[in-house]
Design an enzyme around this catalytic site. Structure first.
Site, PDB file in Angstrom:
ATOM      1  N   ASP A   5      34.761 -48.936  25.192  1.00 57.43           N
ATOM      2  CA  ASP A   5      33.858 -48.861  26.342  1.00 57.43           C
ATOM      3  C   ASP A   5      32.552 -49.561  25.982  1.00 57.43           C
ATOM      4  O   ASP A   5      31.521 -48.929  25.755  1.00 57.43           O
ATOM      5  CB  ASP A   5      33.611 -47.393  26.715  1.00 57.43           C
ATOM      6  N   HIS A  44      32.336 -49.260  31.332  1.00 59.28           N
ATOM      7  CA  HIS A  44      32.675 -48.518  32.551  1.00 59.28           C
ATOM      8  C   HIS A  44      31.602 -48.650  33.630  1.00 59.28           C
ATOM      9  O   HIS A  44      31.844 -48.298  34.792  1.00 59.28           O
ATOM     10  CB  HIS A  44      32.957 -47.039  32.225  1.00 59.28           C
ATOM     11  N   SER A  47      24.704 -43.599  31.185  1.00 56.30           N
ATOM     12  CA  SER A  47      25.772 -44.465  30.691  1.00 56.30           C
ATOM     13  C   SER A  47      25.243 -45.839  30.288  1.00 56.30           C
ATOM     14  O   SER A  47      24.399 -46.421  30.968  1.00 56.30           O
ATOM     15  CB  SER A  47      26.839 -44.642  31.767  1.00 56.30           C
TER      16      SER A  47
END
Length: 625
Positions: free
Chosen positions: A480, A431, A575
């Site tokens: 992901d 992502h 992330s």
């Protein structure tokens, strides 16, 4: 064409002794020092054979143009020298080089290349039809006994032999000869690449002896060293180790290397003071080299003595052995005298097979092995001296696999975290690239503690390719995960080091020490932190995690970590960063920071991509042809 020897010596003598020399010297032959002869499809593979041979330091490879005699083609002559080098002479068609034992970079026995129009000969023990050479290679990789293969293409002259896949093996694991043969393709098993689908059995069974064929016996100080020896013996499938308490004195410390036609022991017996286990050659992405850092106290390793030097301690003796390229193992005898400053004697030793010729106990000495080959292992397994300090801010070198990924457009800023898993590979979250159109705008910075360290002239790695999992849609749906291939390979340092991927065989490991790291927000409305933050978080079962996310489906592709009461958690900006867990003193990349609700909210743990579920995908992309 006859062999052309021109006695013109190259200026390549003691200056290279102990140094890493990667150059291959064309039309050149090392004179003397022959240990043995093998066969290899090219000079690079000959170098691999030399590197993994216990005594080989140099080699000469013979190409087709080296002789009019085809039986001399593809010979790989392994050499040794007490001076660590040999005089070099001109020889048409010969290629010479050095073992990579001297080099600091990662060395692997993995060989994925296909060799067109070469027939690598051995014992043809299995013949079947295959659609392609790749299919034949995978069949070899998934066959217990296969070392290499030859595939006859659909244009092979003999119609009945077309599309035939021949699985082959030899006692040494290398071909007995190599010849030219049109419309065939040959290659090696990919077991050493960690790509076998065979079962991986890591357990060592105490009070157990396996029967079946004993193919060799060597001396070992413990069952773990015995397992390593078995793993790197081409024909060993399982072993039995007889400990120092074994009742028959002449058999103590014997490592019995075994095989069977079925690939498994036909029987096992209960035997006190015996240990048995299996080769790790089949294990995916975790085949270790012969690397043992343990010290064996009150133990003397016998072998050919290279040198005797003074040393302050057994640790210093091991370091001296490691720095001596010919030293394979050592014995340190502590001094009983005070007049020499407490220095002991360090005996540097070697043998024909790399193992002690005999092991004595009760001597008061301390013995061990060189650590030179440890760098050839999957370097992530090295027990680096990371220290976890108190507080929430990290210190330099604490998380050497952590990278900061920057995007340069429209202005440069921290985008995501990531983890070094290879010298040209970063694992991160898919992502992170939802808005990134080109790898040209990405920069990878490693060894960074503070974002403020990054200036215009700070070195970085450009990104050659972004590889996003083809099943990725959005973070909450799983998959992901993404790989970044760097434009150039990195050199490993104390502040720039890879983390191990978890093994598929370790799915049930209970990790008790896990940390999440990143420069992300510390609360929901915050900003990117200057200093790398860290938080110790417990893993949570998927059932517990699902209870907090009823609107989402927590799948096996995800792993959750955090506290039920909230608090410590990953947040925006973290992330793609690593969830790092330590097991048996080795750090593993258990998760990649993916998503969550808020930052550290009660019963809303962080959700991470479960790396173990993507190991095959990672290996396919990073090790594929």
């Amino acid at each position: 064409m006859t062999l052309l020897y021109q006695m013109v010596h190259f200026a390549l003598f003691a200056s290279v002794a102990g140094e890493c020399v990667t150059t291959l010297f064309q039309d050149a032959c090392f004179k003397g020092g022959d240990i043995t002869v093998a066969f290899a499809p090219n000079a690079k593979h000959c170098q691999i054979i030399c590197t993994h041979h216990p005594r080989c330091l140099l080699f000469t490879f013979m190409t087709e143009s080296s002789s009019e005699d085809p039986t001399k083609w593809y010979t790989c002559i392994l050499k040794d020298s007490v001076t660590e080098t040999l005089p070099m002479v001109n020889m048409t068609g010969a290629i010479s080089g050095y073992s990579s034992k001297q080099c600091l970079h990662h060395i692997s026995a993995c060989s994925k290349d296909m060799y067109v129009d070469l027939n690598m000969k051995g014992m043809n023990y299995n013949s079947s039809l295959a659609q392609s050479a790749r299919e034949c290679q995978q069949r070899c990789t998934d066959d217990t006994h296969c070392h290499f293969f030859t595939f006859a293409t659909r244009h092979f002259p003999s119609i009945k032999d077309r599309n035939t896949c021949l699985l082959k093996n030899t006692q040494t694991g290398t071909p007995t000869s190599i010849t030219k043969l049109h419309e065939v393709v040959s290659g090696f098993s990919l077991k050493s690449c960690g790509l076998s689908n065979l079962a991986c059995i890591r357990d060592i069974f105490p009070r157990t002896a396996f029967v079946d064929i004993t193919i060799d016996t060597v001396m070992a100080p413990d069952p773990f060293v015995c397992r390593s020896i078995c793993t790197h013996h081409p024909s060993c499938l399982f072993f039995t180790f007889l400990s120092e308490e074994w009742p028959t004195a002449s058999e103590r410390n014997l490592c019995l290397l075994k095989t069977s036609s079925s690939g498994l022991p036909s029987a096992r017996f209960r035997k006190n003071r015996a240990f048995s286990g299996f080769s790790l050659q089949h294990c995916q992405h975790s085949v270790p080299v012969f690397c043992h850092s343990s010290f064996y106290r009150n133990t003397d390793f016998l072998g050919e003595e290279l040198d005797i030097v003074d040393a302050d301690s057994h640790e210093a003796c091991q370091k001296t052995c490691t720095n001596s390229i010919r030293c394979q193992f050592f014995t340190y005898s502590p001094s009983q005298e005070s007049c020499n400053g407490g220095k002991g004697k360090c005996y540097l030793k070697l043998s024909a097979n790399g193992s002690p010729t005999k092991i004595l106990h009760g001597t008061g000495s301390i013995s061990g092995y060189t650590l030179r080959l440890c760098k050839m292992d999957n370097v992530c397994t090295t027990k680096i001296k990371t220290r976890i300090v108190g507080g929430t801010q990290s210190v330099h070198g604490e998380w050497p696999w952590q990278i900061t990924l920057h995007v340069t457009s429209p202005t440069q800023r921290h985008l995501c975290g990531g983890a070094i898993i290879g010298n040209q590979w970063i694992l991160t979250a898919a992502h992170c690239f939802n808005e990134v159109k080109s790898p040209n705008v990405l920069r990878v910075y490693s060894g960074i503690l503070n974002q403020s360290e990054i200036k215009e002239d700070t070195s970085f790695f450009g990104v050659q390719e972004i590889i996003i999992h083809d099943q990725y849609e959005k973070a909450e749906s799983g998959y992901d995960i993404a790989l970044l291939k760097l434009e150039t390979a990195m050199n490993y340092t104390d502040s720039q080091w890879p983390i191990c991927l978890p093994s598929k065989g370790d799915r049930n490991v209970m990790y008790t020490e896990c940390w999440v790291t990143g420069w992300g927000y510390r609360k929901l409305r915050d900003k990117i932190q200057n200093t790398l933050q860290k938080a110790k978080v417990p893993l949570m079962t998927n059932e517990e995690c699902q209870a907090g996310y009823r609107e989402h489906r927590i799948t096996s592709k995800m792993v959750c970590a955090g506290y039920r009461e909230g608090g410590k958690d990953a947040c925006k900006g973290d992330s793609g960063g690593p969830l790092s867990c330590k097991h048996n003193e080795v750090w593993h990349l258990v998760g990649i920071t993916s998503w969550g609700e808020g930052c550290g909210q009660r019963e809303r743990p962080g959700v991470y991509s479960n790396v173990v579920e993507y190991v095959d995908w990672i290996l396919e992309k990073t090790q594929g042809p």
